[in-house]
Design an enzyme around this catalytic site. Sequence first.
Site, PDB file in Angstrom:
ATOM      1  N   CYS A   1       0.839  -1.203   0.000  1.00  0.00           N
ATOM      2  CA  CYS A   1       0.000   0.000   0.000  1.00  0.00           C
ATOM      3  C   CYS A   1       0.870   1.248   0.000  1.00  0.00           C
ATOM      4  O   CYS A   1       1.387   1.661   1.046  1.00  0.00           O
ATOM      5  CB  CYS A   1      -0.932  -0.001   1.220  1.00  0.00           C
TER       6      CYS A   1
ATOM      7  N   CYS B   1      -0.383   4.126   2.161  1.00  0.00           N
ATOM      8  CA  CYS B   1      -0.251   3.869   3.598  1.00  0.00           C
ATOM      9  C   CYS B   1       1.186   4.087   4.072  1.00  0.00           C
ATOM     10  O   CYS B   1       1.419   4.663   5.138  1.00  0.00           O
ATOM     11  CB  CYS B   1      -0.657   2.431   3.924  1.00  0.00           C
ATOM     12  N   ASP B   2       2.150   3.601   3.295  1.00  0.00           N
ATOM     13  CA  ASP B   2       3.530   3.517   3.757  1.00  0.00           C
ATOM     14  C   ASP B   2       4.527   4.391   3.002  1.00  0.00           C
ATOM     15  O   ASP B   2       5.685   4.498   3.398  1.00  0.00           O
ATOM     16  CB  ASP B   2       4.009   2.061   3.662  1.00  0.00           C
TER      17      ASP B   2
END
Length: 309
Positions: free
Chosen positions: A132, A135-136
């Site tokens: 992701c 997300c990261d």
Amino acid sequence: MLYDLIIIGGGPAGITAGIYAARQKLNTLLITKSFGGQLARKAVMIENYPGFEEISGLELIQKFEKHLRKQKIDIEKDEVIKLEKIKGHFLVYTASKKKFESKAVIVASGADPRPLEVPGEKKYLGRGVSYCVTCDGFLFKGKTVAVIGGGNSAFEAAIFLSQIAKKIYILESGEKIKADAKNQEMVKKTGKVQIIKNALLKEIKGNQFVNSLIYQNRKTNKNITLLVEGVFVEIGSIPATGFVKDLVNFNEKDEIKVDFETFQTKTLGLFAAGDVNVGKYKQIVTAAGEGAKAALAAYDYLQKINKKV
């Protein structure tokens, strides 16, 4: 409580199905682990959803969810682990050991990221390996990273990372890049991305965190080491269909076979919409359209069975 309809999934297909079902005044429950599905992980601005010249995946799904919550519909934040049909009714079981019952079901559970299945992938998950980018991605500010895959999702991930990382490699295992021409053009404009074709990933290495990867040049068969601090996996997805089992027919990709007029599966009263079915074109707008059609078909089905009672 016996629901008219249970919808499994909170992505574009599931949310749209929920809105349409509520407008038909069906007693409806929507069950989802979280809202958004793959849309919430979209890395760059979306420019092909009608009505929005430019909008992020996160913003779009928030608008979807807001619209849904204005409807008269029950929402359960949970994961469905089993679905069965007994005496004409569907029983839906969740991870939190709850059981729900309905006359009809729409499966709109979407798809999960497809893993690489190479040494080091599981070991360094959360320590440099990610599925992701939204997300990261911000954890890799000023670092060198690799994106595995040559499709739109990989190129979109690279475009997103170009605002954060120092250097990005895109590794495509084949000779041909599958991403749209516009995404390829945008990647080129970043000046930070190097595309490597015929690169078959063999291993992800590191100490406490990822520090390199090894790929094989498929033309020369030579193994080459790249020094990277992050690896983003963007090689497609696997339909989230494990809980359906014998109620549907699958293709070789574990996608659910449906009648594309009604999105009915082989089991009467069970419908499948969005990325979970065999539809060729996996787009936000097509998922939403399928969700609408499935909800209307479920309404027609319920009208018929209610007349027989």
